[in-house]
Design a protein around this motif. Structure first.
Motif, PDB file in Angstrom:
ATOM      1  N   GLN A 182      41.364 -21.898  50.897  1.00  0.00           N
ATOM      2  CA  GLN A 182      41.655 -22.739  51.900  1.00  0.00           C
ATOM      3  C   GLN A 182      40.567 -23.137  52.661  1.00  0.00           C
ATOM      4  OE1 GLN A 182      45.197 -22.319  54.361  1.00  0.00           O
ATOM      5  NE2 GLN A 182      45.210 -24.226  54.727  1.00  0.00           N
ATOM      6  N   ARG A 183      40.021 -22.013  53.429  1.00  0.00           N
ATOM      7  CA  ARG A 183      38.724 -22.064  54.364  1.00  0.00           C
ATOM      8  C   ARG A 183      37.499 -22.797  53.427  1.00  0.00           C
ATOM      9  NH1 ARG A 183      36.540 -16.557  56.280  1.00  0.00           N
ATOM     10  NH2 ARG A 183      38.873 -16.358  56.796  1.00  0.00           N
ATOM     11  N   GLY A 184      37.375 -22.179  52.462  1.00  0.00           N
ATOM     12  CA  GLY A 184      36.139 -22.880  51.813  1.00  0.00           C
ATOM     13  C   GLY A 184      36.304 -24.197  51.353  1.00  0.00           C
ATOM     14  N   GLU A 185      37.468 -24.726  51.166  1.00  0.00           N
ATOM     15  CA  GLU A 185      37.651 -26.173  50.825  1.00  0.00           C
ATOM     16  C   GLU A 185      37.319 -27.143  52.202  1.00  0.00           C
ATOM     17  OE1 GLU A 185      39.575 -30.006  50.854  1.00  0.00           O
ATOM     18  OE2 GLU A 185      40.348 -28.356  51.866  1.00  0.00           O
ATOM     19  N   LEU A 186      37.959 -26.310  53.220  1.00  0.00           N
ATOM     20  CA  LEU A 186      37.937 -27.202  54.685  1.00  0.00           C
ATOM     21  C   LEU A 186      36.275 -27.245  54.941  1.00  0.00           C
ATOM     22  CD1 LEU A 186      38.842 -28.405  57.126  1.00  0.00           C
ATOM     23  CD2 LEU A 186      39.371 -26.147  57.982  1.00  0.00           C
ATOM     24  N   VAL A 187      35.542 -26.098  54.756  1.00  0.00           N
ATOM     25  CA  VAL A 187      34.056 -26.123  55.159  1.00  0.00           C
ATOM     26  C   VAL A 187      33.422 -27.032  54.539  1.00  0.00           C
ATOM     27  CG1 VAL A 187      32.148 -24.567  55.323  1.00  0.00           C
ATOM     28  CG2 VAL A 187      34.299 -23.822  56.230  1.00  0.00           C
ATOM     29  N   HIS A 188      33.665 -26.989  52.756  1.00  0.00           N
ATOM     30  CA  HIS A 188      32.857 -27.741  52.246  1.00  0.00           C
ATOM     31  C   HIS A 188      32.969 -29.290  52.338  1.00  0.00           C
ATOM     32  CE1 HIS A 188      30.189 -28.378  48.911  1.00  0.00           C
ATOM     33  NE2 HIS A 188      30.966 -29.420  48.366  1.00  0.00           N
ATOM     34  N   ARG A 189      34.463 -29.766  52.695  1.00  0.00           N
ATOM     35  CA  ARG A 189      34.661 -31.270  52.860  1.00  0.00           C
ATOM     36  C   ARG A 189      33.829 -31.482  54.132  1.00  0.00           C
ATOM     37  NH1 ARG A 189      38.829 -32.585  55.829  1.00  0.00           N
ATOM     38  NH2 ARG A 189      40.148 -30.632  55.186  1.00  0.00           N
ATOM     39  N   GLN A 190      33.739 -30.546  55.229  1.00  0.00           N
ATOM     40  CA  GLN A 190      33.185 -30.986  56.483  1.00  0.00           C
ATOM     41  C   GLN A 190      31.709 -30.933  55.855  1.00  0.00           C
ATOM     42  OE1 GLN A 190      34.484 -31.972  59.182  1.00  0.00           O
ATOM     43  NE2 GLN A 190      36.561 -31.332  58.710  1.00  0.00           N
ATOM     44  N   VAL A 191      30.970 -30.054  55.386  1.00  0.00           N
ATOM     45  CA  VAL A 191      29.695 -30.159  55.022  1.00  0.00           C
ATOM     46  C   VAL A 191      29.169 -31.456  54.232  1.00  0.00           C
ATOM     47  CG1 VAL A 191      27.631 -29.038  53.486  1.00  0.00           C
ATOM     48  CG2 VAL A 191      29.418 -27.771  54.818  1.00  0.00           C
ATOM     49  N   GLU A 192      30.350 -31.907  53.343  1.00  0.00           N
ATOM     50  CA  GLU A 192      29.822 -33.251  52.336  1.00  0.00           C
ATOM     51  C   GLU A 192      30.118 -34.399  53.494  1.00  0.00           C
ATOM     52  OE1 GLU A 192      28.637 -33.692  49.707  1.00  0.00           O
ATOM     53  OE2 GLU A 192      29.553 -31.728  48.444  1.00  0.00           O
ATOM     54  N   GLU A 193      30.856 -34.435  54.374  1.00  0.00           N
ATOM     55  CA  GLU A 193      30.880 -35.561  55.500  1.00  0.00           C
ATOM     56  C   GLU A 193      29.705 -35.426  56.409  1.00  0.00           C
ATOM     57  OE1 GLU A 193      34.489 -35.050  57.676  1.00  0.00           O
ATOM     58  OE2 GLU A 193      35.898 -35.559  56.055  1.00  0.00           O
ATOM     59  N   ILE A 249      27.359 -25.227  43.253  1.00  0.00           N
ATOM     60  CA  ILE A 249      28.542 -24.323  42.951  1.00  0.00           C
ATOM     61  C   ILE A 249      29.784 -24.867  43.537  1.00  0.00           C
ATOM     62  CG2 ILE A 249      29.246 -22.016  42.923  1.00  0.00           C
ATOM     63  CD1 ILE A 249      26.621 -20.965  42.660  1.00  0.00           C
ATOM     64  N   MET A 250      29.587 -25.140  44.959  1.00  0.00           N
ATOM     65  CA  MET A 250      30.992 -25.269  45.678  1.00  0.00           C
ATOM     66  C   MET A 250      31.534 -26.773  45.045  1.00  0.00           C
ATOM     67  SD  MET A 250      31.868 -23.011  47.595  1.00  0.00           S
ATOM     68  CE  MET A 250      33.083 -23.985  48.718  1.00  0.00           C
ATOM     69  N   ARG A 251      30.734 -27.628  44.660  1.00  0.00           N
ATOM     70  CA  ARG A 251      30.928 -29.023  44.161  1.00  0.00           C
ATOM     71  C   ARG A 251      31.735 -28.777  42.913  1.00  0.00           C
ATOM     72  NH1 ARG A 251      25.306 -31.774  45.961  1.00  0.00           N
ATOM     73  NH2 ARG A 251      26.097 -32.618  47.958  1.00  0.00           N
ATOM     74  N   LEU A 252      31.450 -27.783  42.165  1.00  0.00           N
ATOM     75  CA  LEU A 252      31.969 -27.646  40.945  1.00  0.00           C
ATOM     76  C   LEU A 252      33.545 -27.013  41.186  1.00  0.00           C
ATOM     77  CD1 LEU A 252      29.377 -25.667  38.893  1.00  0.00           C
ATOM     78  CD2 LEU A 252      30.009 -27.984  38.804  1.00  0.00           C
ATOM     79  N   PHE A 253      33.711 -26.420  42.593  1.00  0.00           N
ATOM     80  CA  PHE A 253      35.074 -25.961  42.590  1.00  0.00           C
ATOM     81  C   PHE A 253      35.918 -26.892  43.340  1.00  0.00           C
ATOM     82  CE2 PHE A 253      32.987 -21.657  41.971  1.00  0.00           C
ATOM     83  CZ  PHE A 253      33.996 -21.079  41.370  1.00  0.00           C
ATOM     84  N   THR A 254      35.252 -28.001  44.006  1.00  0.00           N
ATOM     85  CA  THR A 254      36.001 -28.981  44.705  1.00  0.00           C
ATOM     86  C   THR A 254      36.040 -30.418  44.233  1.00  0.00           C
ATOM     87  OG1 THR A 254      33.903 -29.343  46.134  1.00  0.00           O
ATOM     88  CG2 THR A 254      35.553 -27.688  46.994  1.00  0.00           C
TER      89      THR A 254
END
Length: 556
Positions: A133-144, A58-63
């Motif tokens: 903004q918090r969700g985008e930052l957290v998901h980017r860190q999760v993907e890394e 779901i988060m990948r669909l938003f980012t």
């Protein structure tokens, strides 16, 4: 600290708490983090849930891509997209997942009104969601984190010359001209470029040393891994430390001169149009455009009060890595009585289990561990070579003959032939080639020094020639053996081809000798350096023995 408790029969017992338990008891009354920090960290929970796969999808669909950032989506749209990706979730489940992400700050409900042509369409689309903004930052860190591997990463030491050139350009801009005439956008671009290079250098250095610590602390480091890793430490790490040592003095000098100019530079870089958020506050700027951002680069190259520069710690950590490497070397070369690691053997066995079928795995288990299943065995008649039957009890049979190696050492296999001798011819040739190259480089440096015969006042040399001149200078003074007086002179000679290069040092308070090289300038006050050639026959020379020293100590 003591605790009192009522025991059986109303008696009282007293027991003392350990220091660790006293510390934990004291921490229980103190909040570790506040409610706001706890709410912020809750945005990470979706990545460790049992349904983490659905939340990540779901988060990948938003980012995914840039088009998803300014759009909002409903639960029905998310369910259709997940179905197209092969993940079949019903509408209610997707709605529950979206609500969970909203509660933890990863998503937010969109305020945009929707148009519906029926009650069913209104009920399915009345709630729309958008990324925070918090969700985008957290998901980017999760993907890394998911894409991270334990492989080694090279240190970006090539950033050091760029950082030095950028800081020198900023220093010239601050000292030479009026900052009011400088283009703010151009100045901001130059500052952010320096800090981007610095951040890449620091992050790659941290990751490289983290990789070193993981490998060096392994007890299971084998011979092949040790040989590979030894090359990394002795070659690559040393080159990186030398690169830091060469640029650190110049960077520290530029940063000290630039420190008073930093507020003016950042003010001019921020003179352009600034972004203001909906609350009326100025948006956060890029790294380096605030005076506080310069503290990090100052600490790394210059240090702070009571703290050495981080660049010095880089060199110290290199020494610690060498010590850890020697610990592994001692373990590998230890005798048979020392404990040895079976890490590689266990990994190979696990790989065999993973690649085998069900029946093969049972056979492999029995062969590896000797844990056979129970069987009813029958015995044939005894032969002359084994007169004692296998069913006889050891109470009534003779003592068995046990080999000495098995009885004393526990060694079952018979001793074999001696191992083949190790061939070191390639290593010897490599060392001889290194010695020849070093000798040729030294001769070239001495020839370069010999081009400046006479009194040395202002001389420019390469780094190799400067090193050889300072080596000859130190050997001359050490051979003299006592402080140089006004009427005495110290001299030393070294063989160069079919001649001898002679250095004479005398005391002269009025003279100043300046030796410049790419590494910097060296000024010698109060001494006179004189170079001259002394002819000798080729048979008197000893090129491999280095310098031959003599000292004229003068009258006593």
């Amino acid at each position: 600290m003591q605790m009192r408790a009522s025991g059986p029969g109303g008696t009282t017992r007293t027991r003392s708490l350990s220091p660790l338990r006293r510390t934990l008891a004291g921490m229980a009354d103190q909040p570790v983090i506040g409610p706001r920090e706890r709410q912020t960290l809750a945005a990470l929970r979706y990545a460790v849930q049992e349904e983490a796969g659905a939340y990540l999808a779901i988060m990948r669909l938003f980012t995914s891509g840039m088009a998803a950032f300014l759009s909002d989506q409903s639960a029905a749209e998310i369910a259709d997209l997940l179905t197209a990706q092969g993940m079949d979730l019903d509408h209610d489940t997707v709605e529950a997942r979206l609500v969970y992400l909203v509660e933890h700050g990863n998503l937010a409900r969109s305020p945009r009104e929707t148009e519906a042509r029926s009650i069913k369409e209104y009920l399915s689309n009345r709630a729309r969601y958008q990324l925070t903004q918090r969700g985008e930052l957290v998901h980017r860190q999760v993907e890394e984190l998911l894409e991270h591997t334990d492989a080694a990463r090279e240190v970006s030491s090539e950033m050091l010359p760029g950082i030095l050139a950028g800081l020198e350009s900023l220093l010239h801009t601050a000292q030479d001209g009026d900052l009011e005439t400088v283009d703010p956008s151009d100045l901001a671009a130059r500052i952010t470029t320096v800090f981007a290079q610095f951040e890449l250098l620091v992050s790659s250095t941290r990751q490289f040393y983290t990789y070193l610590s993981q490998v060096l602390t392994r007890f299971d480091l084998g011979r092949d891994e040790f040989q590979t890793f030894k090359g990394v430490l002795l070659d690559y790490l040393q080159r990186f430390v030398d690169e830091v040592s060469r640029h650190m003095p110049q960077l520290a000098d530029v940063l000290r001169q630039l420190a008073p100019q930093v507020p003016g530079l950042t003010d001019r870089a921020g003179a352009g149009q600034r972004l203001i958020d909906v609350d009326g506050r100025a948006a956060r700027r890029a790294p380096g455009l605030s005076p506080e951002d310069w503290q990090g680069i100052q600490v790394w190259f210059v240090g702070a009060a009571g703290r050495a520069p981080d660049a010095d710690n880089v060199r110290r950590l290199a020494t610690d890595a060498m010590r850890a490497l020697l610990v592994n070397l001692r373990r590998i070369t230890a005798g048979a009585d020392r404990q040895q690691s079976r890490y590689d053997d266990l990994l190979r066995l696990a790989r065999w289990f993973d690649e085998s079928s069900h029946d093969q795995a049972h056979e492999l288990w029995a062969a590896a561990f000797g844990l056979y299943s129970a069987r009813h065995l029958g015995f044939t008649a005894d032969d002359d070579s084994d007169p004692v039957p296998a069913t006889a009890t050891w109470w009534r049979t003779e003592v068995a003959e046990v080999p000495v190696s098995l009885r004393k050492l526990g060694e079952r296999r018979a001793a074999g032939r001696a191992g083949a001798r190790v061939d070191y011819s390639a290593a010897k040739e490599a060392r001889l080639a290194e010695r020849r190259r070093a000798h040729e480089q030294r001769m070239a440096a001495l020839r370069e020094i010999g081009q400046h015969t006479g009194d040395l006042e202002q001389v420019h040399l390469s780094d190799g020639a400067r090193k050889e001149l300072l080596e000859l200078y130190s050997q001359t003074l050490s051979s003299y053996g006592r402080p140089l007086t006004k009427d005495a002179q110290a001299l030393a000679e070294t063989a160069v081809d079919n001649q001898r290069l002679r250095l004479i040092i005398t005391q002269d308070p009025r003279r100043s000798t300046v030796i410049t090289s790419p590494q910097g300038a060296l000024t010698m006050d109060g001494v006179r350096l004189h170079l001259t050639w002394a002819d000798t026959s080729a048979t008197d020379l000893s090129l491999a023995s280095g310098s031959e020293l003599r000292a004229d100590r003068g009258p006593r």
